[in-house]
Design an enzyme around this catalytic site. Structure first.
Site, mmCIF file in Angstrom:
data_model
loop_
_atom_site.group_PDB
_atom_site.id
_atom_site.type_symbol
_atom_site.label_atom_id
_atom_site.label_comp_id
_atom_site.label_asym_id
_atom_site.label_seq_id
_atom_site.Cartn_x
_atom_site.Cartn_y
_atom_site.Cartn_z
ATOM 1 N N ARG A 186 9.271 16.549 21.031
ATOM 2 C CA ARG A 186 8.250 15.504 20.940
ATOM 3 C C ARG A 186 8.326 14.787 19.594
ATOM 4 O O ARG A 186 8.163 13.563 19.509
ATOM 5 C CB ARG A 186 6.864 16.124 21.137
ATOM 6 C CG ARG A 186 5.726 15.102 21.158
ATOM 7 C CD ARG A 186 4.440 15.739 21.668
ATOM 8 N NE ARG A 186 3.372 14.762 21.765
ATOM 9 C CZ ARG A 186 2.364 14.660 20.905
ATOM 10 N NH1 ARG A 186 2.311 15.494 19.865
ATOM 11 N NH2 ARG A 186 1.431 13.739 21.062
ATOM 12 N N HIS A 242 8.799 10.734 19.042
ATOM 13 C CA HIS A 242 7.831 9.957 18.266
ATOM 14 C C HIS A 242 8.483 9.335 17.031
ATOM 15 O O HIS A 242 7.996 8.328 16.526
ATOM 16 C CB HIS A 242 6.642 10.840 17.878
ATOM 17 C CG HIS A 242 5.684 11.066 18.997
ATOM 18 N ND1 HIS A 242 4.319 10.943 18.858
ATOM 19 C CD2 HIS A 242 5.895 11.390 20.306
ATOM 20 C CE1 HIS A 242 3.733 11.192 20.015
ATOM 21 N NE2 HIS A 242 4.674 11.472 20.905
ATOM 22 N N ASN A 280 -0.341 10.941 17.113
ATOM 23 C CA ASN A 280 0.276 11.965 16.255
ATOM 24 C C ASN A 280 -0.725 12.892 15.589
ATOM 25 O O ASN A 280 -0.469 14.085 15.408
ATOM 26 C CB ASN A 280 1.115 11.302 15.165
ATOM 27 C CG ASN A 280 2.309 10.545 15.708
ATOM 28 O OD1 ASN A 280 2.728 10.764 16.842
ATOM 29 N ND2 ASN A 280 2.877 9.660 14.892
#
Length: 324
Positions: free
Chosen positions: A67, A71, A99
């Site tokens: 992840r 991101h 986030n």
């Protein structure tokens, strides 16, 4: 006049195609599987060893690092910008809506960076370490492996605003998801294949509360079970697995869940909800090999998003801070 207009449209379309081809060619020419063969020949072994320790300690970490890579690449490209800490004079991306309080694994990247620096000082970028670590996390949880192209450099900037607008969100509908991926040069097929990353990992109650109480395209028994650990108010950080069946195995069960209306996030179920991706989601649910093959191809595409190469950026000595 009609012929002239048609010809001009053809020329315009051809120019766009050639431009995309040239950009992709430049990226592939600058990134190489052999980039560190001489300067840091053991880098992949160093990363794999550290990731093995991390995943053995906590299987979820494989998903967390994956992840983190997504991101990073969706904001300014794959440049390690997501790793930068906020300071009194610098605003990073860790506080972005998608986030804040949910990205994790920074300490694992710190450990890998320290190990790599001990072997090859000021040579391997944090962006490349993150790309390798994400691949290894998938592999260590039973997923495929692939050749990671290397040679990225680290950014000296970050963009909180881009992080708040570019990252796909848990409440996004199918059209929004396709648009966000397209802005990064990724197709709808890439989007559906990459969403299969949700075959591992967990999500916070805060991100799926609305779905389990308000959505109608959800298995009632599944929703009721989730509500026991995710009340209408409170318990925001309570976790549930993104894949109901095999949350620590990288496989196609995620898509089988979608066919049964057991997608945890609203954005998950959008892949099988009467829309353009239904057929592909069904294919992946029935054919694990096809899913894994397409996932690998799409991961390579993600890794090619706007890398800094050559003399651009820098090789950070500390992944959390720009070199002084």
């Amino acid at each position: 006049m009609a012929r002239t207009t048609s010809w001009m449209n053809f020329v315009t379309d051809l120019s766009i195609i050639l431009s995309i081809f040239l950009v992709c060619s430049r990226v592939n020419a600058q990134l190489s599987a052999n980039f560190y063969n001489t300067s840091c020949p053991n880098v992949e072994t160093i990363v794999r060893n550290a990731m093995t320790t991390a995943v053995n300690n906590e299987a979820r970490m494989g998903a967390s690092i994956l992840r983190l890579f997504f991101h990073d690449c969706f904001v300014q490209g794959c440049d390690g910008s997501v790793l930068l800490d906020d300071t009194a004079t610098f605003t990073g991306e860790k506080g972005a809506l998608s986030n804040n309080g949910s990205l994790r694994g920074f300490d694992v990247i710190d450990t890998i960076k320290a190990n790599v620096e001990a072997a090859c000082n000021a040579t391997v970028s944090c962006a490349d370490i993150l790309a390798l670590a994400s691949r290894d996390g998938v592999f260590l949880l039973g997923g495929p492996s692939w050749t990671v192209l290397l040679g990225r450099r680290d950014s000296t900037t970050a963009s909180l605003s881009e992080a708040n607008t570019n990252l796909p969100g848990p409440t996004n509908d199918l059209s929004t998801l396709i648009t966000k991926f397209a802005k990064k040069g990724l197709t709808a097929q890439d989007m559906t294949a990459l969403s299969g990353a949700h075959t591992i990992g967990q999500a916070r109650c805060l991100l799926f509360r609305s779905r389990i109480y308000n959505d109608t395209d959800i298995n009632a028994t599944y929703a009721t079970g989730l509500q026991a650990n995710c009340p209408v108010s409170g318990g925001d950080d309570n976790l549930a697995p993104l894949d109901l069946q095999t949350p620590t195995n990288f496989d196609n069960d995620y898509y089988q869940n979608l066919l049964n209306q057991q997608g945890l996030l609203h954005s998950d179920q959008e892949l099988f909800n009467g829309g353009s991706q239904d057929s592909l989601a069904q294919t992946y649910a029935n054919d694990n090999s096809q899913f894994l093959s397409d996932f690998v191809n799409s991961m390579i595409n993600v890794g090619n998003i706007s890398p800094l190469t050559g003399t651009q950026g820098q090789i950070r000595l500390n992944c959390r801070a720009v070199n002084s």
